[in-house]
Design an enzyme around this catalytic site. Sequence first.
Site, PDB file in Angstrom:
ATOM      1  N   LEU A  90      44.524  18.151   8.261  1.00 31.01           N
ATOM      2  CA  LEU A  90      44.663  17.672   6.880  1.00 31.01           C
ATOM      3  C   LEU A  90      43.316  17.712   6.158  1.00 31.01           C
ATOM      4  O   LEU A  90      42.257  17.492   6.775  1.00 31.01           O
ATOM      5  CB  LEU A  90      45.233  16.257   6.894  1.00 31.01           C
ATOM      6  CG  LEU A  90      46.686  16.194   7.399  1.00 31.01           C
ATOM      7  CD1 LEU A  90      47.058  14.790   7.845  1.00 31.01           C
ATOM      8  CD2 LEU A  90      47.648  16.712   6.332  1.00 31.01           C
ATOM      9  N   ASN A 104      48.244   8.309  13.484  1.00 26.12           N
ATOM     10  CA  ASN A 104      48.589   9.461  14.329  1.00 26.12           C
ATOM     11  C   ASN A 104      48.732   9.002  15.774  1.00 26.12           C
ATOM     12  O   ASN A 104      48.139   8.002  16.169  1.00 26.12           O
ATOM     13  CB  ASN A 104      47.477  10.515  14.239  1.00 26.12           C
ATOM     14  CG  ASN A 104      47.793  11.770  15.022  1.00 26.12           C
ATOM     15  OD1 ASN A 104      48.930  12.242  15.012  1.00 26.12           O
ATOM     16  ND2 ASN A 104      46.813  12.315  15.719  1.00 26.12           N
ATOM     17  N   HIS A 106      48.159  10.534  19.633  1.00 26.27           N
ATOM     18  CA  HIS A 106      47.506  11.656  20.315  1.00 26.27           C
ATOM     19  C   HIS A 106      47.684  11.497  21.826  1.00 26.27           C
ATOM     20  O   HIS A 106      47.479  10.408  22.354  1.00 26.27           O
ATOM     21  CB  HIS A 106      46.017  11.684  19.950  1.00 26.27           C
ATOM     22  CG  HIS A 106      45.288  12.813  20.600  1.00 26.27           C
ATOM     23  ND1 HIS A 106      45.380  14.109  20.131  1.00 26.27           N
ATOM     24  CD2 HIS A 106      44.506  12.850  21.706  1.00 26.27           C
ATOM     25  CE1 HIS A 106      44.664  14.894  20.920  1.00 26.27           C
ATOM     26  NE2 HIS A 106      44.120  14.158  21.875  1.00 26.27           N
ATOM     27  N   SER A 133      47.028   7.582  22.721  1.00 28.64           N
ATOM     28  CA  SER A 133      46.339   6.696  21.782  1.00 28.64           C
ATOM     29  C   SER A 133      46.997   6.779  20.423  1.00 28.64           C
ATOM     30  O   SER A 133      47.294   7.874  19.945  1.00 28.64           O
ATOM     31  CB  SER A 133      44.869   7.134  21.597  1.00 28.64           C
ATOM     32  OG  SER A 133      44.212   7.316  22.832  1.00 28.64           O
ATOM     33  N   ASP A 142      41.147  13.600  15.451  1.00 26.98           N
ATOM     34  CA  ASP A 142      41.420  12.731  16.605  1.00 26.98           C
ATOM     35  C   ASP A 142      40.284  11.736  16.850  1.00 26.98           C
ATOM     36  O   ASP A 142      40.098  11.268  17.982  1.00 26.98           O
ATOM     37  CB  ASP A 142      41.691  13.560  17.887  1.00 26.98           C
ATOM     38  CG  ASP A 142      42.895  14.484  17.728  1.00 26.98           C
ATOM     39  OD1 ASP A 142      43.864  14.079  17.064  1.00 26.98           O
ATOM     40  OD2 ASP A 142      42.862  15.603  18.266  1.00 26.98           O
TER      41      ASP A 142
HETATM   42  C1  GRF Z   1      53.123  14.288  21.115  1.00 26.79           C
HETATM   43  O1  GRF Z   1      52.609  14.499  22.392  1.00 26.79           O
HETATM   44  C2  GRF Z   1      52.108  13.632  20.222  1.00 26.79           C
HETATM   45  O2  GRF Z   1      51.256  12.765  20.924  1.00 26.79           O
HETATM   46  C3  GRF Z   1      51.321  14.797  19.697  1.00 26.79           C
HETATM   47  O3  GRF Z   1      52.270  15.808  19.506  1.00 26.79           O
HETATM   48  C4  GRF Z   1      53.364  15.594  20.385  1.00 26.79           C
HETATM   49  C5  GRF Z   1      54.587  15.521  19.515  1.00 26.79           C
HETATM   50  O4  GRF Z   1      55.764  15.430  20.273  1.00 26.79           O
HETATM   51  N1  GRF Z   1      50.614  14.444  18.490  1.00 26.79           N
HETATM   52  P1  GRF Z   1      57.102  15.086  19.523  1.00 26.79           P
HETATM   53  O5  GRF Z   1      57.301  16.138  18.424  1.00 26.79           O
HETATM   54  O6  GRF Z   1      56.995  13.713  18.957  1.00 26.79           O
HETATM   55  O7  GRF Z   1      58.163  15.188  20.577  1.00 26.79           O
END
Ligand code: GRF
Length: 219
Positions: A90, A104, A106, A133, A142
């Site tokens: 972004l 977010n 991660h 996290s 991140d």
């Molecule tokens: C997850 O592992 C999340 O932590 C990361 O992207 C993945 C998304 O998975 N940011 P989903 O689309 O929610 O199944």
Amino acid sequence: MVILVSGRGSNLQALINAIRDGKLPAEILAVISNEPGAPAVARARTAGIPVHVIDHRDYPSREEFDHALMQQIDAYQPRLVTLAGFMRILSDAFIGHYHERLMNIHPSLLPAFPGLNTHARALAGGAKFHGASVHFVTHEVDGGPVIIQASVPVLPDDTPEILAERVLAEEHRIYPLAIEWFLNNRLSVDQGRVLLDGQRRPEQGLIEEDISLNKPETR
Ligand code: GRF
């Protein structure tokens, strides 16, 4: 809240389920996807949530795509914007616009393993613990203040896929919790650290010790 997605949508589904089960007092005003064919789009439609597809390929620049995104989000006046597997970097303008109300999730114990392929990197780096996290989004990818983390052990026979599944179960547990804290006005940010009810969470201290058990990542 408004939720931004790009892919599978399992975190979106966890939030939909938590709301449905009365565990998360929140409303998903809209889901926005940059990928027309994302399974997350189908999940939102099935749940009866308004869905908007804003395809980044239709915009000449990141700034113009982000502007369109902001306009669509702001039409709903959400308190919180939640990234749930949203796979676009972004712009500074976007991040500044949603300062401390952009979250977010991660799949690593940040600050370990920012970026992509976290599970394979954790295995290659010999990590003893891995995890997920939830954090506020800042200009550093991140790198924003961490709200909550959950750790899982790395086991001898783990593949990136097996480890990812173990982490994902934790993602689905902690994301609704972090959002509930936010919507109940329990979170604040002080000097780059997240406070819950004005206090630093002791659990974060424990997880920081876990991280120190990890071997340093080879870059
Ligand atoms: C997850 O592992 C999340 O932590 C990361 O992207 C993945 C998304 O998975 N940011 P989903 O689309 O929610 O199944």
